[in-house]
Scaffold this motif. Structure first.
Motif, PDB file in Angstrom:
ATOM      1  N   HIS A 204       0.809  -1.213   0.000  1.00  0.00           N
ATOM      2  CA  HIS A 204       0.000   0.000   0.000  1.00  0.00           C
ATOM      3  C   HIS A 204       0.847   1.271   0.000  1.00  0.00           C
ATOM      4  O   HIS A 204       0.340   2.353   0.328  1.00  0.00           O
ATOM      5  CB  HIS A 204      -0.949  -0.013   1.201  1.00  0.00           C
ATOM      6  N   SER A 367      -9.976   3.522  -0.961  1.00  0.00           N
ATOM      7  CA  SER A 367      -8.602   3.645  -1.437  1.00  0.00           C
ATOM      8  C   SER A 367      -7.844   4.700  -0.643  1.00  0.00           C
ATOM      9  O   SER A 367      -6.710   4.487  -0.213  1.00  0.00           O
ATOM     10  CB  SER A 367      -8.581   4.003  -2.923  1.00  0.00           C
ATOM     11  N   THR A 370      -7.100   3.556   3.009  1.00  0.00           N
ATOM     12  CA  THR A 370      -6.020   2.570   3.042  1.00  0.00           C
ATOM     13  C   THR A 370      -4.667   3.244   2.856  1.00  0.00           C
ATOM     14  O   THR A 370      -3.690   2.898   3.527  1.00  0.00           O
ATOM     15  CB  THR A 370      -6.230   1.509   1.958  1.00  0.00           C
ATOM     16  N   LYS A 371      -4.593   4.226   1.960  1.00  0.00           N
ATOM     17  CA  LYS A 371      -3.327   4.931   1.737  1.00  0.00           C
ATOM     18  C   LYS A 371      -2.908   5.709   2.986  1.00  0.00           C
ATOM     19  O   LYS A 371      -1.726   5.757   3.329  1.00  0.00           O
ATOM     20  CB  LYS A 371      -3.444   5.876   0.544  1.00  0.00           C
ATOM     21  N   THR A 375      -2.530   0.398   5.492  1.00  0.00           N
ATOM     22  CA  THR A 375      -2.975  -0.988   5.556  1.00  0.00           C
ATOM     23  C   THR A 375      -4.480  -1.041   5.292  1.00  0.00           C
ATOM     24  O   THR A 375      -5.192  -0.085   5.597  1.00  0.00           O
ATOM     25  CB  THR A 375      -2.683  -1.598   6.940  1.00  0.00           C
ATOM     26  N   ASP A 376      -4.950  -2.156   4.740  1.00  0.00           N
ATOM     27  CA  ASP A 376      -6.398  -2.315   4.554  1.00  0.00           C
ATOM     28  C   ASP A 376      -7.045  -2.963   5.771  1.00  0.00           C
ATOM     29  O   ASP A 376      -8.270  -3.105   5.838  1.00  0.00           O
ATOM     30  CB  ASP A 376      -6.698  -3.122   3.290  1.00  0.00           C
TER      31      ASP A 376
END
Length: 412
Positions: A204, A367, A370-371, A375-376
């Motif tokens: 990521h 998106s 996460t950025k 981490t997702d």
């Protein structure tokens, strides 16, 4: 080659330069959230001296060289009259500056977050300004032609998604490829007293996080430059000829109030201490104070449950935010403008907003979140109903690994 310079006293030349240059829901959140764990902050007995002020330490290294400078509005030398910009000061001292590289928000710090900065000419000095925010985030080899050294001096706030450290890393990579030395003038990190948050995962990485470091990494920008250089984190594991000019009279337990706003939406100490936690709202549809005079000191949205919050505000276009989230809409949320200095990243604010959102399907900008998080997993943990304590426990193994690496590069 790494060069750490010992302490020097101020010179007559610098003295000459000085003379020549003239709500209810808020209470509920506070009651349910444990006080942040803050390390003991020492009282500073001596004046903190930023590296830019230590001209006697670095002017001899610039003599006879063609210099490029990466700078913004925080790149200053302090004096009895206030401060003078580093570029203006070095020109006065006959340093041969050939061009200036401008990061996010531009050379004078006027652009909105995320707004592309164009190449131009500085009207005060006539120097060419090369943008490093937009399509061109890494200096190309032609832009570095004719330079003997690149000088980097920008105030950081110690948060991974604050883009100035990414700019520094790309500048170091470009200079390593070109064989040009880099000098970093160090400045205090106002969030340098702790390490916390999720650690960036390789899958990521982006301009909001280029290395596997925690959200809050507890290092000055000079210490961080040393780490990415020596750990082989530059592209193709290259190394640049790096010189760090250190601070004087500062440690990681020192309190430092930034005298200049580091970017348009970080106006004061409160916003800076809350930024690691409230900055995660940038990856959601929730407003975090942009479009008000309390940026990163509040959060709210029109789609949060109005019965849960007594505090309201309406974001409007202003300095640093031409089109804030929820522009013109009455936002229900929490005022944190009286918050004390933080010593940890807390997820309580994002969890609170998510739990009280009337439309959870549009809460996250997946998106973007996460950025920012690196981490997702974090979004999934929040959606699964994990508590702040449970989420923070999941960060600990990576934090311990990072602290061992970090320890090798601490200067203060």
């Amino acid at each position: 080659m790494m060069l750490f310079l010992s302490n020097f006293k101020s010179t007559v030349l610098l003295w000459f330069l000085v003379l020549a240059t003239c709500g209810n829901e808020t209470e509920k959140i506070a009651a349910t959230t444990p006080p942040p764990s803050e390390p003991q902050i020492e009282k500073v007995e001596k004046e903190i001296i930023v590296a830019a002020n230590r001209t006697d330490a670095y002017l001899p290294l610039l003599k006879g060289k063609k210099i490029g400078i990466v700078a913004n509005q925080t790149s200053v030398i302090f004096n009895n009259e206030g401060h003078t910009h580093l570029v203006d000061s070095l020109l006065f001292l006959n340093v041969n500056i050939k061009k200036v590289f401008a990061p996010e928000h531009g050379f004078r710090g006027q652009a909105d977050a995320g707004e592309h900065v164009k190449n131009s000419t500085d009207t005060k000095t006539g120097l060419p300004l090369i943008s490093l925010y937009g399509k061109n985030r890494k200096p190309n080899q032609e832009q570095l032609d004719g330079l003997d050294m690149v000088l980097f001096d920008i105030q950081d706030v110690g948060v991974r998604f604050y883009t100035f450290i990414a700019t520094m890393q790309l500048v170091m990579e470009a200079c390593a490829e070109k064989g040009i030395p880099v000098m970093v003038l160090d400045r205090p990190n106002p969030n340098g007293h702790y390490v916390d948050g999720p650690t960036m995962e390789a899958a990521h990485t982006s301009f909001l996080g280029m290395t596997k470091i925690p959200l809050v990494y507890g290092m000055t920008i000079g210490e961080y430059a040393s780490m990415i250089n020596e750990e082989g984190w530059l592209e193709n594991s290259t190394k640049v000829d790096l010189t760090i000019i250190p601070l004087e009279n500062w440690t990681h337990t020192s309190f430092y109030s930034l005298p200049i706003r580091p970017s348009p939406n970080l106006p004061n100490d409160t916003s800076i201490t809350l930024y690691p936690s409230l900055g995660l709202f940038e990856g959601t549809n929730v407003n975090a104070g942009r479009g008000t005079e309390f940026q990163f000191q509040r959060y709210g949205a029109s789609f949060l449950d109005r019965d849960k919050y007594s505090f309201t505000y309406t974001p409007k276009p202003n300095f640093g935010s031409k089109h804030p989230k929820e522009e013109g809409k009455l936002c229900y949320g929490v005022d944190l403008s009286k918050a004390e200095r933080m010593g940890e990243v807390t997820m309580d604010y994002v969890i609170d907003a998510y739990n009280n959102s009337t439309d959870k399907t549009t809460f996250f900008l997946t998106s973007g979140f996460t950025k920012h998080a690196g981490t997702d997993k974090l979004q999934k943990q929040i959606e699964a109903g994990n508590s702040n304590t449970e989420i923070k426990e999941s960060w600990q193994p990576d934090l311990e690994k990072f602290k061992k690496i970090r320890a090798k590069y601490l200067l203060y």
